[in-house]
Design an enzyme around this catalytic site. Structure first.
Site, short mmCIF file in Angstrom:
data_model
loop_
_atom_site.label_atom_id
_atom_site.label_comp_id
_atom_site.label_asym_id
_atom_site.label_seq_id
_atom_site.Cartn_x
_atom_site.Cartn_y
_atom_site.Cartn_z
N THR A 39 48.06 33.58 41.38
CA THR A 39 47.30 32.76 40.43
C THR A 39 45.97 33.20 39.91
OG1 THR A 39 48.31 30.77 41.27
CG2 THR A 39 46.30 30.45 40.11
N ASP A 55 47.77 31.00 34.64
CA ASP A 55 48.90 31.92 34.41
C ASP A 55 50.17 31.19 34.85
OD1 ASP A 55 49.76 33.73 37.27
OD2 ASP A 55 48.27 32.11 37.28
N ARG A 57 52.79 32.68 37.09
CA ARG A 57 53.60 33.39 38.07
C ARG A 57 53.49 32.71 39.43
NH1 ARG A 57 52.78 39.78 39.10
NH2 ARG A 57 53.98 39.87 37.17
N LYS A 71 51.33 25.41 36.27
CA LYS A 71 50.27 25.23 37.24
C LYS A 71 49.24 24.21 36.82
CE LYS A 71 50.87 29.93 38.73
NZ LYS A 71 50.30 31.20 39.17
N GLY A 85 47.02 28.39 45.39
CA GLY A 85 47.27 28.29 46.82
C GLY A 85 48.74 28.06 47.05
N SER A 167 43.69 34.16 43.21
CA SER A 167 43.50 35.58 43.51
C SER A 167 42.93 36.33 42.32
CB SER A 167 44.83 36.20 43.95
OG SER A 167 45.80 35.96 42.95
N ASP A 204 45.42 41.43 38.29
CA ASP A 204 45.71 40.89 39.61
C ASP A 204 47.22 40.88 39.81
OD1 ASP A 204 45.95 37.61 40.94
OD2 ASP A 204 45.56 39.46 42.05
N SER A 207 49.05 37.41 39.81
CA SER A 207 49.14 36.61 38.59
C SER A 207 49.91 37.40 37.56
CB SER A 207 47.75 36.33 38.02
OG SER A 207 46.88 35.89 39.02
#
Lengths: 273, 297
Positions: A39, A55, A57, A71, A85, A167, A204, A207
């Site tokens: 995320t 995002d 994923r 999300k 999380g 993240s 990242d 994500s």
């Protein structure tokens, strides 16, 4: 009358299986990785309200479990919440607080306020001492104006004009710190949010996929699902896949008839009170 | 106003209201037995807390949630409270860190408990926020029952009760400061463990280690408000220069008979200490133009 063991109703987690799990781990069992939203989630306050971004994923360890998950969760018509999380935790806690907010709206007859959602979330998360792994960016517009808050798994909150979590938060925060200013217009706000999410998507590993955006202003909320699709599937086989009937080879056949275990008796005794 | 980067442009004198209860007007009723009310409030708190938190405590202490008491004294902050002739000045840095990342570089660690009592928070953000919320709620009720503003001593003791009775669960070191008509300006220190200690000045947080010697030398009785404020700002900036877990901006709150004043000192207004360099080629220069220019050496 059978004996009933009196047990006090327990709240919170039950740690009864922990010793069993430890034993299993020692015997070499691989724990299934729970699905996390790796995320990048962001939010910012602009001149007319707040913009939230995320995002899409969802990961299970190194595997992408969902390439296009949502999300940005609904809390109230004027309040939305991005969650990072453990996916189950964010879903459950936002759904729960959303229901509580609706009941509160019925009881009070008023539009929900962001601080109400904030207090409900923080007290729930604090009481679970960080075991409910939900890091949230909560944003909304109520009678007191636009609000943006971050909520951490241990129950602490911050109130900020721009926020990132997950993240990919460092990548997104670098974009915000360079380009955020007070009094952004709606277009500028959406563009900045999309840019921050893209920074998370491309830099990242947790994500990826698409950008979701949600714009909340006075009296109006726009949920722009898949606002940007920067990761299209570039190669699609033109032939497609065909499965001819009878293509699967039958190796062997075994037929087992079900043995009746219960005898149904006609008539029988009449039921008595 | 000052440049845009320091402190997000939020009105620094505005107090962020994070109310536990809905805001509303309540007229305190006259009460004849204020002292016994305070006493009964202590008892009520004890019972309430024991019931509410005791169960969680019991469960969690069984499942090894004990705080590691050999952990460092306090974490991630510099908080200061100082009395002067006429009131108190509370000061804090603004950095909230999660590990090595700064989660919030402009947080407000000085929280309101009542109109005349504020608390500086250090340690776990979650724990101190929850404690502040509970104490604000208790004090609100207490004020209604008492019929007049709560005293700083009562506020500090409520914080202490929560802190002491849940010492295994909490990681919270706070400084409670305020003004009331009986004792004037007071500072109470409630560190980890739940001791309560009234002091003419108090420091806390990880950055406080660097200030003990400074205060021994620089503190004097009966300062004026300006002297006290300058002392707090200087001390906070010294600690921020040396402590990695402290930084950002300095926020101060002055509480006296006239009321409460919040002040904000942006990073660029703070003095530079030994080996600290002037900022050059910083974003402050780049942001003044609409298109970011490439940095020049």
């Amino acid at each position: 009358m059978g004996r009933m063991t009196e047990l006090p109703t327990k709240g919170g987690f039950s740690f009864d299986l922990c010793t069993r799990n430890d034993m299993l781990l020692k015997n070499g069992l691989q724990m299934p990785p729970f699905r996390k939203t790796g995320t990048t989630i962001v939010g910012l306050v602009f001149q007319d309200g707040v913009v939230l971004g995320a995002d899409t994923r969802a990961t299970e360890g190194p595997i992408v479990a969902d390439k296009n998950c949502e999300k940005i969760h609904f809390m109230a018509p004027n309040i939305y919440c991005c969650g990072a999380g453990t996916a189950a935790d964010t879903e459950a806690v936002t759904d729960m607080v959303s229901s509580q907010l609706q009941l509160h709206r019925y009881a009070t007859g008023r539009e929900s306020r962001v601080v109400t959602a904030l207090t409900l979330l923080k007290s729930h998360l604090f009481s679970y001492q960080g075991h409910v792994s939900a890091a949230l960016v909560l944003g909304g517009f109520d009678v007191t104006g636009p609000h943006l808050h971050t909520v951490y798994p241990h129950g602490s909150t911050d109130t900020l004009p721009f926020a990132t979590m997950g993240s990919g938060s460092l990548a997104a925060m670098s974009v915000f710190e360079s380009k955020y200013r007070e009094g952004l217009t709606r277009e500028e706000g959406i563009e900045l949010v999309a840019e921050a999410i893209c920074a998370g998507i491309f830099n990242d590993l947790g994500s990826g996929s698409n950008v979701d955006v949600c714009v909340i202003t006075e009296g109006k909320t726009e949920y722009l699902r898949n606002y940007q699709l920067p990761n299209p599937r570039t190669y699609i086989s033109s032939k497609g896949y065909t499965f001819v009937k009878g293509q699967t080879e039958v190796l062997s056949t075994k037929i087992t008839s079900i043995q009746p275990k219960v005898e149904a008796v006609e008539g029988g005794d009449a039921m008595e009170e | 106003m000052e440049n845009k980067l320091s402190g997000f442009g939020l009105d620094p004198t505005g107090v962020e209201r994070r109310t536990f209860l809905e805001e509303g007007e309540s007229s305190p009723k006259q009460s004849l037995y204020s002292l016994s009310l305070s006493a009964s409030l202590y008892l009520a708190c004890f019972h309430l807390l024991s019931l509410k938190l005791g169960f969680i405590l019991l469960l969690l202490s069984i499942y090894k949630m004990d705080l590691d008491l050999s952990a460092p004294h306090s974490t991630g902050t510099t908080i200061i409270g100082v009395t002067y002739n006429g009131g108190v000045v509370l000061g804090a840095d603004s950095r909230t860190s999660t590990g090595m990342y700064v989660a919030n570089r402009a947080s407000d660690k000085i929280t309101e408990l009542t109109d005349n009592v504020y608390v500086c928070r250090s340690g776990s953000a979650a724990d101190t926020q929850v404690i502040s919320d509970y104490v604000r709620y208790f004090l609100h009720q207490h004020t209604i029952q008492l019929g007049q503003p709560a005293t700083v001593k009562v506020a500090a003791n409520l914080v202490r009760l929560l802190s002491y009775q849940n010492k295994n669960m909490l990681q919270a070191g706070v400084i409670v400061g305020g003004w009331d008509k009986y004792e004037g300006g007071q500072i109470y220190s409630v560190p980890l463990g739940g001791t309560i200690l009234r002091q003419p000045f108090s420091i806390g947080g990880s950055g406080s280690s660097y200030l003990y010697g400074f205060f021994d030398q620089a503190w004097k009785e009966d300062m004026t408000h300006e002297e006290a404020e300058q002392l707090v700002v200087k001390a906070a900036s010294l600690a921020m220069a040396r402590d990695g877990a402290s930084g950002g901006v300095v926020r101060t709150v002055t509480i006296n008979a006239e009321g409460v004043t919040r002040k904000f000192y942006g990073g660029d207004t703070l003095p530079l200490w030994h080996d600290e360099l002037e900022p050059t080629n910083s974003l402050l220069d780049l942001l003044s133009s609409s298109v970011p220019e490439p940095m020049s050496t």
